[in-house]
Design a protein around this motif. Structure first.
Motif: not given
Length: 278
Positions: A38-39, A35, A43-44, A60
């Motif tokens: 994320a912000r 996963d 998502r990184y 995302r």
């Protein structure tokens, strides 16, 4: 894709991260793949590629890869608790911290962190430290990097202390972040669950020691408060506990079935109510 983490006691194996044990210590390790962090709608994710790493920005919704960058060495998104909570992303989403895999090893002689600007994936800084450290939190202005320094011992590998690294000056402060009411700098435990709120990072610690406690870290003022949980013993299922918020803005420690075991006032940093036998 895989997660890499460190487990100090058998109880940690039941944590939601399902991390692979590479050592012993208080760090839940780093995340590769899966996963990421994320912000907003991005998502990184750090994906292993042989001995190197590919950093990806992924939409995302739909999973489209927006941009990527190859990084030399093995890096991952830092985990901050055994409940699977990932960290490393600044409040504005413009700065990302990656940890090298040494952060899972409490015996490591050197640890590195990479500071990356998320807009163009430019490497802003590489932090190299002597000793074993893992990521804890990032200040709201992305200027202070809070780290867990592992104080390894053969008797108990879960002793640690909280340090702060000034990203502007490029220096590790000699100051140890501690609760000024007790001035104890060395602590003991494993991060069970994390909740961030209004510049504070709240972490429930358990698994070792006489009883669980919440470490409240003020990431803006480099200060901390330790909130002892009211129980006289360490619950066997503490790794199934979670930190949550209620409708009144209080911090709630919830048990395996969602039961509210303790309610904490985040303003006064004290326990308001609790279940005596969780």
């Amino acid at each position: 894709m895989s997660k890499v983490g460190a487990v100090a006691v058998g109880l940690a194996c039941a944590a939601a991260t399902q991390a692979v044990a590479l050592g012993a210590g208080p760090s839940p390790g780093v995340m590769q793949g899966r996963d990421g962090v994320a912000r907003g709608d991005v998502r990184y994710v750090a994906v292993p590629s042989g001995t190197d790493t590919i950093l990806e920005a992924v939409r995302r919704e739909g999973g489209r890869v927006l941009r990527f960058k190859a990084l030399q060495g093995s890096w991952g998104v830092p985990l901050v608790a055994f409940d699977g909570t990932a960290g490393g992303l600044s409040a504005d989403g413009r700065t990302l911290i990656l940890s090298d895999l040494n952060s899972v090893n409490p015996k490591a002689k050197h640890t590195s962190f990479m500071v990356i600007g998320t807009t163009r994936f430019r490497i802003l800084q590489t932090v190299r430290l002597k000793g074993s450290f893992s990521f804890d939190a990032l200040s709201s202005d992305a200027r202070s990097l809070y780290l867990i320094e592992h104080l390894y011992s053969n008797e108990d590998p879960t002793h640690y202390r909280v340090r702060v690294y000034d990203l502007q000056s490029g220096r590790l402060s000699p100051k140890v972040i501690s609760d000024k009411t007790s001035w104890e700098t060395d602590m003991q435990g494993m991060p069970v669950s994390r909740l961030a709120r209004a510049g504070w990072a709240y972490t429930l610690y358990g698994g070792t020691g006489p009883r669980p406690f919440i470490h409240a870290l003020d990431t803006q003022r480099a200060a901390a408060v330790c909130i002892d949980m009211p129980w006289k013993y360490q619950p066997d299922n503490v790794f199934q506990y979670r930190l949550r918020r209620d409708g009144a803005g209080h911090l709630v420690v919830r048990g395996p079935r969602g039961r509210a075991l303790a309610v904490v006032d985040t303003q006064e940093k004290r326990v308001l109510s609790f279940v005596r036998n969780p």
